[in-house]
Scaffold this active site. Structure first.
Site, PDB file in Angstrom:
ATOM      1  N   CYS A  26     -13.883  18.192  24.197  1.00 10.20           N
ATOM      2  CA  CYS A  26     -14.296  17.696  25.506  1.00 10.20           C
ATOM      3  C   CYS A  26     -13.426  18.344  26.582  1.00 10.20           C
ATOM      4  O   CYS A  26     -12.220  18.545  26.380  1.00 10.20           O
ATOM      5  CB  CYS A  26     -14.158  16.182  25.553  1.00 10.20           C
ATOM      6  SG  CYS A  26     -14.572  15.454  27.152  1.00 10.20           S
ATOM      7  N   TYR A  70     -17.750  18.928  35.578  1.00 15.03           N
ATOM      8  CA  TYR A  70     -17.259  19.916  34.612  1.00 15.03           C
ATOM      9  C   TYR A  70     -17.027  21.284  35.261  1.00 15.03           C
ATOM     10  O   TYR A  70     -17.474  22.324  34.781  1.00 15.03           O
ATOM     11  CB  TYR A  70     -18.207  20.028  33.420  1.00 15.03           C
ATOM     12  CG  TYR A  70     -18.273  18.741  32.632  1.00 15.03           C
ATOM     13  CD1 TYR A  70     -17.178  18.323  31.870  1.00 15.03           C
ATOM     14  CD2 TYR A  70     -19.393  17.932  32.666  1.00 15.03           C
ATOM     15  CE1 TYR A  70     -17.211  17.132  31.163  1.00 15.03           C
ATOM     16  CE2 TYR A  70     -19.436  16.730  31.963  1.00 15.03           C
ATOM     17  CZ  TYR A  70     -18.342  16.337  31.223  1.00 15.03           C
ATOM     18  OH  TYR A  70     -18.377  15.158  30.531  1.00 15.03           O
ATOM     19  N   ARG A 100     -18.619  11.400  22.493  1.00 12.98           N
ATOM     20  CA  ARG A 100     -18.699  11.590  23.953  1.00 12.98           C
ATOM     21  C   ARG A 100     -20.157  11.444  24.372  1.00 12.98           C
ATOM     22  O   ARG A 100     -20.963  12.359  24.196  1.00 12.98           O
ATOM     23  CB  ARG A 100     -18.165  12.970  24.354  1.00 12.98           C
ATOM     24  CG  ARG A 100     -18.280  13.264  25.869  1.00 12.98           C
ATOM     25  CD  ARG A 100     -17.459  12.289  26.660  1.00 12.98           C
ATOM     26  NE  ARG A 100     -17.430  12.565  28.093  1.00 12.98           N
ATOM     27  CZ  ARG A 100     -17.973  11.784  29.014  1.00 12.98           C
ATOM     28  NH1 ARG A 100     -18.653  10.699  28.654  1.00 12.98           N
ATOM     29  NH2 ARG A 100     -17.864  12.079  30.292  1.00 12.98           N
ATOM     30  N   HIS A 138      -7.852   8.537  -3.400  1.00 13.61           N
ATOM     31  CA  HIS A 138      -8.350   7.192  -3.691  1.00 13.61           C
ATOM     32  C   HIS A 138      -9.549   7.199  -4.637  1.00 13.61           C
ATOM     33  O   HIS A 138      -9.894   6.160  -5.198  1.00 13.61           O
ATOM     34  CB  HIS A 138      -8.748   6.483  -2.390  1.00 13.61           C
ATOM     35  CG  HIS A 138      -7.587   6.144  -1.509  1.00 13.61           C
ATOM     36  ND1 HIS A 138      -7.096   7.024  -0.570  1.00 13.61           N
ATOM     37  CD2 HIS A 138      -6.812   5.043  -1.429  1.00 13.61           C
ATOM     38  CE1 HIS A 138      -6.070   6.466   0.059  1.00 13.61           C
ATOM     39  NE2 HIS A 138      -5.873   5.267  -0.436  1.00 13.61           N
ATOM     40  N   HIS A 164       0.841  -1.197   0.000  1.00 13.74           N
ATOM     41  CA  HIS A 164       0.000   0.000   0.000  1.00 13.74           C
ATOM     42  C   HIS A 164       0.876   1.247   0.000  1.00 13.74           C
ATOM     43  O   HIS A 164       1.747   1.398   0.867  1.00 13.74           O
ATOM     44  CB  HIS A 164      -0.905  -0.004   1.251  1.00 13.74           C
ATOM     45  CG  HIS A 164      -1.774   1.206   1.357  1.00 13.74           C
ATOM     46  ND1 HIS A 164      -1.761   2.046   2.448  1.00 13.74           N
ATOM     47  CD2 HIS A 164      -2.679   1.718   0.502  1.00 13.74           C
ATOM     48  CE1 HIS A 164      -2.635   3.016   2.260  1.00 13.74           C
ATOM     49  NE2 HIS A 164      -3.195   2.835   1.092  1.00 13.74           N
TER      50      HIS A 164
END
Length: 533
Positions: free
Chosen positions: A236, A374, A189, A114, A90
């Site tokens: 996140c 958080y 998430r 490709h 490849h």
């Protein structure tokens, strides 16, 4: 009968055709091949003819073939291909292994080279079957008591941090290969099972305003309000937690630096919907927050929720969207179908998915994820002394950057003489990254990387002030130090408020491992060129 009856003959023929591309199969069979090769080749050709139609193969079976030992299988447009023999030749090296066991289309959208006829012809040589119709349509009829049994399928190349709920990030080496992160590789998430939502029955409820509840169908949301598109990065709060973990143990998913992605989002502006629902100067006198509630629910029935300041929600420059498209297509299930909130410049957890309810309020959301998670704390706070009421909920994120290539522990051939380092950089609150500094000697000296604002070569377009929602990709090529046997690569970003990243994790350590944005460090080794011996 399998088309891989004689894989050795097949490989032989493939290599011969590559060298003698003008030869036909008939010429190969009647040419100067040995009688044994002729006999085996004829048997091979007959085996192919007898094998039609090709067998039906399940995705489960495809997923079992993800190594050279077990075979490398991929799917493409409903076909199943055994590319084991092709891996070693490849042109793109071992990156092809990331597609093993899953669909190759997301990689081809990333590496558009490709999409050419001769590539499809090469791929066709390796076809061994057709993907099971149920798997192709990604429709699951299986139901069980497991609340995660109806979760959507994910690409096997993702690096999984937890299965239930599903949380995963893309392979780090491809993260900066495209300015727009392919949807299949955008980090996942989830806090709860992915809800199954019928778009025809979907309703969004807007509450807390003088005119009463405004209820909108998906079609109404699309037709009543202008469609807006933005390019925005979501990150996140726990991105790069694994690095902070090395300083001192924290609690949370062990994210690498892939819990971040950049996408185009389209939908109605939250501002327009709130105005239609009755928001005005009288409401502005008392409203302080806009709460969001998702359709994903705990066993107790309580839904995932979060909130943002009202000023961000109603600002013309805030660009908060009720998004129904991601990268030009309907938002997929894992990312919030049919509607998610996109709050550019703000931590990912406030970008509530599977949005079911909006509430204009004088108070923040009472959700666990707003009140008891958080939030950032001082390094001296531990789980015995933490008081969640003492800290505000995270909204805008600090400046961030990371090196995506080369990877930690890579070996660089000294004969290459030059080293190319790539990565991403982003800052919250709409602050634009204006510089990325890179060091190859552990921070003794620094060079400035070239920034990339899109996939267009040389594009240095700057967004409006305060609305730099998307990341910058960066790249730098430097000479290899002549005597060094190991290099410590470092990157640090600077935004247009001249905020920069701290050099170490100690001063920013916190019990949840959030806001992890110290200098990103990668160590690589240099191999000596043995050709001179």
């Amino acid at each position: 009968m399998s088309t891989d009856v004689f894989p050795g003959i097949r490989l032989y023929l493939m290599r011969l055709v590559c060298k003698q591309s003008v030869l036909t199969l008939k010429e190969l069979l009647t040419g100067c091949l040995s009688s044994q090769i002729k006999k085996a080749t004829r048997f091979y050709v007959k085996a192919i003819e007898k094998s039609s139609p090709l067998p039906i193969i399940s995705q489960e079976e495809v997923t079992r073939h993800r190594s050279l030992k077990d075979g490398v299988w991929v799917t493409y447009q409903g076909g199943v291909y055994d590319i084991t023999e092709f891996v070693s030749i490849h042109p793109g090296g071992e990156k092809i292994m990331m597609a093993a066991g899953g669909a190759i289309e997301p990689f081809w959208s990333l590496y558009a080279v490709h999409n050419q006829e001769h590539v499809l012809e090469i791929l066709s040589e390796y076809k061994i079957g057709e993907l099971k119709a149920e798997d192709l349509k990604k429709q699951s009829t299986f139901k069980s008591s497991d609340p995660y049994s109806s979760d959507p399928e994910r690409h096997p190349a993702l690096r999984t941090n937890s299965l239930k709920p599903f949380n995963a990030e893309p392979p780090p080496e491809i993260l900066a290969d495209s300015y727009i992160t392919p949807t299949a590789f955008f980090f996942k998430r989830n806090h709860l099972p992915v809800p199954q939502v019928d778009p025809d029955l979907y309703r969004l409820h807007v509450e807390g305003l003088p005119r009463g509840v405004l209820t909108l169908s998906l079609e109404e949301l699309k037709t009543r309000f202008p469609k807006h598109t933005i390019t925005a990065t979501l990150q996140c709060a726990g991105n790069r937690r694994s690095e902070m973990n090395k300083t001192r143990q924290v609690k949370g998913l062990n994210w690498g630096f892939g819990a971040i992605g950049n996408a185009t989002w389209s939908g109605a502006k939250l501002r327009d919907v709130l105005l239609a629902a009755g928001y005005g100067p009288d409401v502005a006198q008392w409203a302080r927050h806009v709460q969001f509630e998702g359709l994903d629910k705990e066993i107790t029935g309580s839904a995932y929720g979060a909130s943002i300041p009202i000023n961000k929600a109603v600002s013309e420059e805030g660009d908060v969207l009720l998004a129904y498209e991601m990268n030009g297509k309907d938002i997929p299930a894992d990312h919030g179908f049919p509607i998610r909130v996109v709050v550019p410049g703000v931590v990912g957890t406030r970008n509530v998915k599977w949005l079911g309810k909006i509430v204009v309020s004088a108070q923040e959301s009472s959700s666990h994820w707003q009140q008891k998670d958080y939030k950032g704390f001082a390094p001296g706070i531990d789980w015995d002394t933490v008081d969640y009421k003492s800290a505000p909920a995270i909204q805008e994120l600090p400046v961030q950057s990371a090196i995506t290539t080369p990877a930690e522990g890579s070996v660089i051939d000294r004969s290459e003489e030059m080293l190319t380092v790539k990565g991403y950089a982003w800052s919250g609150g709409g602050r634009e990254v204006i510089r990325v500094d890179v060091s190859v000697d552990g921070g003794k000296t620094w060079k400035e990387a070239k920034l990339k604002s899109s996939d267009k070569e040389g594009d240095q377009t700057s967004p409006p002030l305060g609305r730099a929602w998307a990341w910058k990709l960066w790249e730098i090529t430097v000479p290899l130090p002549p005597e060094a046997q190991e290099l410590e690569l470092i990157c640090k970003a600077v935004d247009n408020s001249y905020n920069t990243q701290p050099d170490t994790f100690g001063p920013i350590w916190n019990v949840r491992g959030l806001l992890s944005n110290a200098w990103h460090r990668v160590k690589v080794k240099i191999s000596e060129d043995d050709d001179e011996e």
